[in-house]
Design an enzyme around this catalytic site. Structure first.
Site, mmCIF file in Angstrom:
data_model
loop_
_atom_site.group_PDB
_atom_site.id
_atom_site.type_symbol
_atom_site.label_atom_id
_atom_site.label_comp_id
_atom_site.label_asym_id
_atom_site.label_seq_id
_atom_site.Cartn_x
_atom_site.Cartn_y
_atom_site.Cartn_z
ATOM 1 N N ARG A 216 21.496 -4.183 3.541
ATOM 2 C CA ARG A 216 22.389 -3.789 2.434
ATOM 3 C C ARG A 216 23.861 -4.049 2.695
ATOM 4 N NH1 ARG A 216 19.487 1.904 1.661
ATOM 5 N NH2 ARG A 216 17.622 1.207 0.538
ATOM 6 N N SER B 102 8.920 12.035 -2.150
ATOM 7 C CA SER B 102 8.328 10.694 -2.297
ATOM 8 C C SER B 102 9.232 9.620 -1.717
ATOM 9 C CB SER B 102 8.017 10.400 -3.767
ATOM 10 O OG SER B 102 9.158 10.626 -4.556
ATOM 11 N N CYS C 299 18.094 4.814 -2.999
ATOM 12 C CA CYS C 299 17.688 5.450 -4.267
ATOM 13 C C CYS C 299 18.767 6.383 -4.836
ATOM 14 C CB CYS C 299 16.383 6.206 -4.063
ATOM 15 S SG CYS C 299 16.337 7.172 -2.545
ATOM 16 N N HIS D 75 14.957 12.418 -7.995
ATOM 17 C CA HIS D 75 16.121 12.935 -7.274
ATOM 18 C C HIS D 75 17.115 13.506 -8.294
ATOM 19 C CE1 HIS D 75 14.635 11.109 -3.732
ATOM 20 N NE2 HIS D 75 15.533 10.167 -3.530
ATOM 21 N N THR E 48 0.815 -1.220 0.000
ATOM 22 C CA THR E 48 0.000 0.000 0.000
ATOM 23 C C THR E 48 0.850 1.273 0.000
ATOM 24 O OG1 THR E 48 -0.023 -0.215 2.390
ATOM 25 C CG2 THR E 48 -1.963 -1.054 1.211
ATOM 26 N N ARG F 39 16.929 17.348 1.206
ATOM 27 C CA ARG F 39 15.535 17.142 0.791
ATOM 28 C C ARG F 39 15.010 18.459 0.229
ATOM 29 N NH1 ARG F 39 13.715 12.227 0.283
ATOM 30 N NH2 ARG F 39 14.193 11.674 2.430
HETATM 31 P P1 A2P Z 1 0.214 0.324 5.772
HETATM 32 O O1 A2P Z 1 -0.320 1.093 4.576
HETATM 33 O O2 A2P Z 1 -0.739 -0.758 6.202
HETATM 34 O O3 A2P Z 1 0.681 1.198 6.886
HETATM 35 P P2 A2P Z 1 5.235 4.387 2.735
HETATM 36 O O4 A2P Z 1 6.731 4.239 2.568
HETATM 37 O O5 A2P Z 1 4.572 4.970 1.532
HETATM 38 O O6 A2P Z 1 4.887 5.095 4.016
HETATM 39 O O7 A2P Z 1 4.660 2.890 2.869
HETATM 40 C C1 A2P Z 1 5.104 1.973 3.843
HETATM 41 C C2 A2P Z 1 4.504 0.605 3.546
HETATM 42 O O8 A2P Z 1 4.963 -0.309 4.550
HETATM 43 C C3 A2P Z 1 2.988 0.557 3.603
HETATM 44 O O9 A2P Z 1 2.513 -0.408 2.689
HETATM 45 C C4 A2P Z 1 2.741 0.115 5.045
HETATM 46 O O10 A2P Z 1 1.495 -0.517 5.247
HETATM 47 C C5 A2P Z 1 3.846 -0.897 5.210
HETATM 48 N N1 A2P Z 1 4.169 -1.141 6.608
HETATM 49 C C6 A2P Z 1 4.636 -0.238 7.504
HETATM 50 N N2 A2P Z 1 4.792 -0.845 8.732
HETATM 51 C C7 A2P Z 1 4.434 -2.133 8.566
HETATM 52 C C8 A2P Z 1 4.368 -3.277 9.439
HETATM 53 N N3 A2P Z 1 4.741 -3.190 10.726
HETATM 54 N N4 A2P Z 1 3.937 -4.453 8.930
HETATM 55 C C9 A2P Z 1 3.572 -4.535 7.641
HETATM 56 N N5 A2P Z 1 3.612 -3.504 6.758
HETATM 57 C C10 A2P Z 1 4.025 -2.320 7.224
#
Ligand code: A2P
Length: 340
Positions: A102, A163, A133, A246, A14, A239
């Protein structure tokens, strides 16, 4: 014989990078037999589209990986540290976009245009790391120069899009920009200072040596990917209020004599690079042009007149695509083609 297909999982599906990973799998026709979209418990039941189908998001747990061949992770370092080993125990190969693995000597750190053969080291931990990145786009441009002339030292300053911090940072820049234009209070939660109409010389946490972790990633990851501990790198990472893409001002000192025209000719025929360099007509790489693309754009290639063997150049790429999702899927493509 029918071409082989793979059971794939995307952890962090997500998020800003996870969503792009899903698009890259679609666009590049990765041979997907089944797909699992995983995120935190907050997202369970949400639906995302993959190849025209709606797929329900499930919670990432230790048991998410049974029957999965390849897992693409972009859910933060802590989540990768915790769940990548369980994925590996299920026989799955993890390609991880976080910084968690990494620098582990048993984990390959791969940029397909630079060190594709390093993928062969994956069986030790069943994890392959996707570099930072800013490092990816820099080494795509540096490696051809290193191979031809030997790079002694690199001085880089970055201009990094929000982003890279994730979806919340994209919302923060949007909200703050609107607030400033409408003269309402500026709210901040992601960055310690207002990012709209500002530049923050602060990416990731500060370390004891006064550099940020992002700056030291550029130093250490460059050496690991280019397999040369003698390359000296020093970085200032900043940033800027840009959504996608970037940019980097890169100064290089080479071992062998080199000229700007030789570097331009070399980069013209290098994999993953496009030279965009016609300053008389105001043509040079821009983040708004690189956004949505997979190449690394190089321009403003000049002789550094202050030293004997020096070059200055400006390097731009989409941090979410080549800097993250595309590079991860390219690694998965090598795994699929040559190893699994
Ligand atoms: P969620 O949307 O359920 O919070 P971004 O870098 O755009 O903030 O996205 C971080 C991604 O990592 C999202 O899909 C988020 O899910 C997921 N995420 C963050 N913490 C966890 C966790 N503890 N377990 C599983 N997925 C996670």
């Amino acid at each position: 014989m029918a071409p082989k297909e793979y059971n794939v999982a995307v952890a962090g599906a997500t998020g800003a990078v996870g969503r792009q990973m899903i698009s890259c799998l679609e666009e590049r026709n990765f041979p997907v037999k089944s797909i699992k979209l995983l995120a935190s418990s907050r997202s369970v039941g949400r639906r995302l589209r993959f190849n025209g189908q709606e797929v329900e998001v499930a919670e990432l747990t230790e048991n998410s990986f049974s029957g999965v061949d390849i897992a693409l992770f972009s859910a933060g370092g802590g989540t990768s540290k915790r769940f990548a080993p369980s994925a590996a125990e299920h026989g799955c190969v993890v390609v991880d976009n976080s910084s968690a693995w990494r620098m582990d000597p048993d984990v390959p750190l791969v940029v397909p245009e630079v060190n594709p053969l390093a993928v062969a080291g994956y069986p030790k931990k069943h994890i392959i790391a996707n570099p930072n990145c800013s490092t990816i786009q820099m080494v795509v441009a540096l490696n051809p120069i290193h191979q031809a002339y030997g790079i002694k030292r690199v001085v880089v300053s970055t201009y990094q899009a929000v982003s890279g911090t994730g979806l919340k940072a994209i919302e923060e820049l949007t909200g703050q920009t609107r607030a400033r234009m409408e003269n309402t209070p500026v709210e901040k939660s992601v960055y310690p200072h207002q990012i709209a109409f500002n530049c923050l010389p602060h990416i990731d946490v500060f370390l004891d040596n006064g550099y940020t972790k992002e700056e030291m990633k550029m130093v250490n990851e460059t050496r690991k990917i280019m397999a040369d501990e003698d390359i000296q790198v020093t970085a200032t990472t900043v940033r800027v209020p840009v959504f996608y893409g970037h940019s980097e001002a890169v100064n290089i000192e080479t071992r062998q004599p080199v000229s700007a025209s030789e570097v331009a000719a070399l980069l013209e025929k290098s994999p993953g690079v496009k030279v965009v360099d016609d300053p008389q007509n105001n043509v040079y790489p821009l983040p708004i042009d690189a956004a949505g693309k997979d190449l690394t754009y190089v321009g403003r290639i000049r002789d550094d007149e202050s030293i004997a063997n020096g070059i200055n150049m400006w390097v731009v790429a989409d941090n979410i695509r080549k800097g993250a999702a595309t590079n991860t899927v390219q690694i998965a493509e090598i795994l699929a083609a040559d190893y699994l």
